[in-house]
Design a protein around this motif. Structure first.
Motif, PDB file in Angstrom:
ATOM      1  N   HIS A   1       0.830  -1.211   0.000  1.00 24.21           N
ATOM      2  CA  HIS A   1       0.000   0.000   0.000  1.00 24.21           C
ATOM      3  C   HIS A   1       0.863   1.258   0.000  1.00 24.21           C
ATOM      4  O   HIS A   1       0.674   2.182   0.791  1.00 24.21           O
ATOM      5  N   LEU A   2       1.825   1.268  -0.916  1.00 28.24           N
ATOM      6  CA  LEU A   2       2.724   2.403  -1.070  1.00 28.24           C
ATOM      7  C   LEU A   2       2.551   3.001  -2.467  1.00 28.24           C
ATOM      8  O   LEU A   2       2.263   2.295  -3.431  1.00 28.24           O
ATOM      9  N   GLU A   3       2.741   4.339  -2.545  1.00 27.66           N
ATOM     10  CA  GLU A   3       2.610   4.994  -3.841  1.00 27.66           C
ATOM     11  C   GLU A   3       3.795   4.701  -4.748  1.00 27.66           C
ATOM     12  O   GLU A   3       3.655   4.623  -5.966  1.00 27.66           O
ATOM     13  N   LYS A   4       4.961   4.562  -4.161  1.00 31.06           N
ATOM     14  CA  LYS A   4       6.137   4.254  -4.970  1.00 31.06           C
ATOM     15  C   LYS A   4       7.143   3.471  -4.140  1.00 31.06           C
ATOM     16  O   LYS A   4       7.189   3.590  -2.911  1.00 31.06           O
ATOM     17  N   VAL A   5       7.926   2.667  -4.841  1.00 30.15           N
ATOM     18  CA  VAL A   5       8.969   1.864  -4.211  1.00 30.15           C
ATOM     19  C   VAL A   5      10.217   1.974  -5.068  1.00 30.15           C
ATOM     20  O   VAL A   5      10.153   1.778  -6.294  1.00 30.15           O
ATOM     21  N   GLY A   6      11.324   2.291  -4.445  1.00 31.02           N
ATOM     22  CA  GLY A   6      12.579   2.394  -5.168  1.00 31.02           C
ATOM     23  C   GLY A   6      13.235   1.040  -5.353  1.00 31.02           C
ATOM     24  O   GLY A   6      12.972   0.094  -4.605  1.00 31.02           O
ATOM     25  N   VAL A   7      14.122   0.954  -6.352  1.00 34.78           N
ATOM     26  CA  VAL A   7      14.741  -0.333  -6.673  1.00 34.78           C
ATOM     27  C   VAL A   7      15.678  -0.804  -5.573  1.00 34.78           C
ATOM     28  O   VAL A   7      16.011  -1.997  -5.504  1.00 34.78           O
TER      29      VAL A   7
END
Length: 881
Positions: free
Chosen positions: A788-794
């Motif tokens: 439930h996150l808007e964005k996730v970094g690599v």
């Protein structure tokens, strides 16, 4: 001005009366209602008047005090506000909404300190006189001043009303039915109206039908009359001890606890297993991967180990540690310890060394069973190490015959460590008697037969694992041992259930909730526990099989109550006590609560544990003398769980009365996490609570006042600090840093006012790097949906973002559908960032295989071939059936 000043002072910090309702309260108050009549006999009415005269109070004050006592007993609250009517002239005024409010007063009584009823009368007299002296302020003005921002689901200031109409001569000949005009509405949650008549007091309770069932109000009328009888009989009695239950309710509660059933009271659990060996020596007892043992073979190996342990000094009441991975040796070890007379202490190899060290130090085990590959990872200890794999050449020289044993059912069987509020785990001492009762009761309830196949799912460090092996091996069934449960929450678990033809499985609710649905024709029985089970989960898995909801703390030998659930719209209960078990719902003064009223669960009977290892004070606090038994030494365990009886005798679980929580089925004392956090040099104060994320799952959130202020970005370092001391399931998902904690008017920390994290896990790496390749974007999409996150970094770590094993299993299932490559869940644990996992998935299979040694590749190939053979054999066996 004086009127307003009085009421502001009188009604400061007014609390809402939390009446126990049959249905949830709607966000906006409804006014649908009806009423029920009551009549008090003339003899009781006269005694109430006599009491009032002796104490120098009016009949109104006596009845008001009795009504507030009833509300106190229902809610446990000591601050009871009740509305009443000033200068009431006639019933029409009462029925008129405007006139009603213009003449309404609040009688707010302090019931703290458990006064006698006579002492309470004096308090009610004082606040009533004060209220009537300051009755000139219009009620609407009072509401505007005291509660300008109100909760629309409740009435302002008070939720219940009490009215005593003065005697009116012209109404003497009327009957109750003539006085009771049902308008189909209810202005308040409860409205008790009484009338004085020459024949006695008559009246009615008007109630909100969206909140209460008619049967509940009928019981309330019975409780009120029982309470009044007790008051006039002994007004010197404490209000907590005044009688409340009707005679019918008392008989019901006794009947619901009448669970006496024959069971082998003088036997030990390994003796029940030995009896089964005699009945079916050649039946398959254990299956693990491509290995299996018959009952005879298992018994012989356990006997050899028991004789060996006996030579090492293991006998009755001697605790033996067992730290092994899932294997046949695991069960051989358990039975060997028991047959030697000892008690096993399970130690999870996945626990941090510091936690294992605490347990080993506390238990002081003289012998530790383990496996050679685990020896290096164990903390320092004084125990004699026995490796069940490499030392077996020595062990197998011992006799295969059952050792002679002088144990009784009162002797210790095992010690399981649970979370402790002081910061250290506590060991629960469980005897053979409770274990034998559990085995017989559950075998019967779950209908475990010799042809059943029971999955061993839970880790040995959780007592539900005990239930799995005892119901299988004491019934002649086959116990199928699964690989590590952290790897089994998704499609892998379905594969095990299908390929092993499992008939019985016991799972935490959280695990079953994420398992992808499949028909599974062989699966006959599902047992869940550990936390509240939803209607949706029951509807999904119950059709076509038996579905049970089990409840019980470790201190009651795994299970105390069981409910069989069907596919219905009603939330599942936790059922009734199992055989030879008693469950009492008591208030804070150890009084039985009526049907429908919340009380703390107290458990007694055959399954009760001995207490806590090396914790005599805690044992005395939680294991109390049983006030309902004449049996010498009988005790009750104080669970800290809140519940209420339903009218049919089933028990509805309501939650906790303290700061213990259940997360994914794991029992956690929040105080233990706070105690470990306090060891961090940067922590001034800390609090940990459980919060629901947007999908309804419970997550742990840590709130910290730090010496370094609010500038914290390296949340991974905080998690790593805790992971060195706590199991993974006890590490919070989020960390929130505050300058101070919100406080209640009394100066205590207001946990309800702690701010929510912006997202349940918003902590991203300091330098966000967006996914670039198609495979990175696919992985990121899956993670964003699950977390439930808007964005996730690599470079963000799945577990640092709040992920856990169950979510990883879901990610595994979803990822297999969106990427072309097959990926095992093991690799997903190994590569917890998007960059590392995408790189792994982009490699050619040949490149991946070159990473490992040739021995690893050969072992993997061999394991795969063995699994394939096992599948084919099982499929052929199922076809023959």
């Amino acid at each position: 001005e004086n009127q307003l000043r009085y009421w502001k002072q009188q009604l400061a910090n007014l609390s809402t009366l939390q009446l126990p309702t049959d249905r949830s309260r709607s966000p906006i108050q409804t006014f649908r209602g009806t009423r029920q009549c009551l009549a008090l006999p003339l003899s009781l009415t006269e005694r109430l008047k006599d009491l009032s005269r002796r104490e120098g109070v009016t009949l109104f004050m006596t009845l008001m005090a009795a009504f507030q006592t009833l509300l106190y007993r229902y809610t446990g609250q000591t601050d009871i506000p009740v509305g009443t009517v000033a200068n009431l002239r006639n019933r029409q005024e009462l029925e008129g909404m405007i006139g009603y409010f213009l003449n309404t007063l609040v009688v707010r009584t302090d019931l703290s300190g458990n006064p006698t009823f006579k002492e309470l009368l004096a308090r009610v007299r004082e606040v009533t006189i004060g209220a009537y002296t300051h009755q000139e302020l219009p009620f609407q003005k009072l509401v505007e001043e005291i509660q300008p921002e109100r909760n629309l689901s409740y009435n302002p200031l008070f939720q219940v009303v009490f009215v005593l109409e003065p005697p009116l001569a012209e109404m003497d000949g009327w009957r109750i039915s003539q006085l009771d005009i049902d308008t189909g509405t209810a202005k308040f949650d409860l409205n008790l109206e009484l009338d004085e008549r020459p024949s006695g007091i008559i009246g009615r309770i008007e109630y909100n039908t969206d909140l209460f069932e008619a049967s509940t109000i009928s019981r309330t009328i019975g409780h009120f009359q029982t309470l009044l009888e007790g008051i006039v009989s002994n007004p010197e009695q404490k209000i907590s001890e005044l009688p409340l239950l009707t005679e019918w309710e008392r008989q019901q509660l006794v009947a619901w606890n009448n669970t006496a059933t024959d069971y082998p009271q003088n036997a030990c659990i390994h003796q029940l297993f030995e009896e089964q060996v005699e009945r079916s020596p050649d039946a398959i007892a254990l299956v693990f991967e491509d290995q299996q043992l018959t009952y005879k073979e298992l018994n012989q190996r356990a006997n050899q180990l028991a004789h060996y342990l006996g030579k090492l000094g293991v006998t009755a009441e001697i605790m033996v540690g067992i730290c092994v991975e899932r294997s046949l040796e695991m069960v051989v070890g358990l039975l060997g310890i028991l047959k030697a007379g000892g008690a096993y202490v399970p130690l999870d190899p996945a626990y941090p060394p510091e936690r294992l060290a605490l347990m080993l130090e506390d238990a002081q085990v003289p012998v530790l069973l383990t496996q050679r590959r685990l020896v290096e990872s164990l903390p320092k200890h004084q125990a004699r190490v026995v490796c069940l794999d490499t030392d077996w050449e020595i062990i197998e020289r011992q006799s295969e015959e059952n050792p002679e044993c002088s144990l009784t059912s009162e002797n210790l069987a095992y010690v399981i460590y649970t979370s402790g509020s002081t910061g250290k785990p506590k060991g629960v001492l469980v005897g053979h008697r409770g274990l034998c009762n559990l085995a017989i009761a559950q075998i019967q309830i779950f209908d475990v037969q010799p042809n059943s196949r029971v999955l061993q799912f839970a880790s040995l460090s959780f007592d539900v694992a005990t239930s799995d092996w005892v119901i299988a091996l004491c019934s002649g069934a086959t116990l199928c041992i699964a690989i590590n449960n952290a790897l089994l929450a998704g499609s892998d678990l379905i594969e095990v259930l299908r390929d092993r033809a499992i008939t019985h499985i016991e799972l935490p609710v959280a695990v079953l909730g994420v398992v992808p649905f499949e028909e599974l024709s062989t699966l006959q029985t599902i047992i869940v526990g550990g936390e509240t089970v939803s209607v949706d989960v029951v509807a999904k898995w119950a059709p076509g099989r038996r579905f049970f909801n089990a409840y019980g703390p470790t201190e009651s030998t795994v299970c105390a109550t069981i409910a069989e659930c069907t596919d219905s719209q009603e939330p599942p209960s936790i059922g009734r006590p199992i055989a030879n078990t008693q469950v009492y719902l008591l208030d804070a003064h150890l009084q039985l609560v009526p049907i429908g009223i919340p009380g703390e669960i107290y458990i007694g009977g055959a399954g009760l544990a001995r207490g806590y290892l090396n914790r005599p004070e805690l044992t005395a606090e939680r294991f109390i003398p049983n006030p309902f038994s004449n049996e010498p030494g009988s005790r009750l365990y104080k669970t800290g769980d809140l519940a209420r009886y339903l009218p049919d005798g089933n028990i509805e679980f309501l939650g906790r009365i303290d700061h213990q929580v259940k997360i994914r089925g794991f029992r956690i004392e929040l105080g233990e996490i706070e105690a470990v956090l306090s060891q961090h040099p940067d922590v001034q104060e800390s609090l940990v609570i459980s919060r629901s994320d947007v999908s309804g799952n419970q997550r742990l959130v840590a709130y910290i006042i730090s010496n370094l202020g609010l500038e914290h970005t390296d949340f991974g370092s905080w998690r790593n600090f805790l992971k060195q001391k706590l199991p993974d399931y006890m590490v919070p998902s989020s960390f929130v840093f505050l300058p101070n904690f919100p406080l209640t008017p009394n100066g205590k920390v207001d946990r309800k006012a702690l701010p929510e994290p912006e997202a349940i896990n918003p902590e991203l790496s300091a330098t966000y790097v967006a996914p670039q390749t198609e495979i990175e974007q696919n992985i990121a999409t899956v993670w964003q949906q699950l977390l439930h996150l808007e964005k996730v970094g690599v470079d963000d770590n799945f577990f640092d973002l709040g992920g856990h094993s169950l979510l990883m299993a879901q990610a595994h299932s979803q990822l297999r559908e969106v990427v072309d490559r097959d990926v095992s869940i093991v690799e997903m644990f190994k590569y917890p960032t998007i960059r590392s996992l995408a790189k792994y998935l982009s490699e050619e299979p040949e490149e991946q295989s070159s990473v490992g040694s040739s021995q690893e590749r050969i072992k993997k190939q061999k394991d795969a071939m063995n699994r394939q053979k096992q599948k084919q054999a099982l499929k052929g066996k199922n076809k023959n059936r």
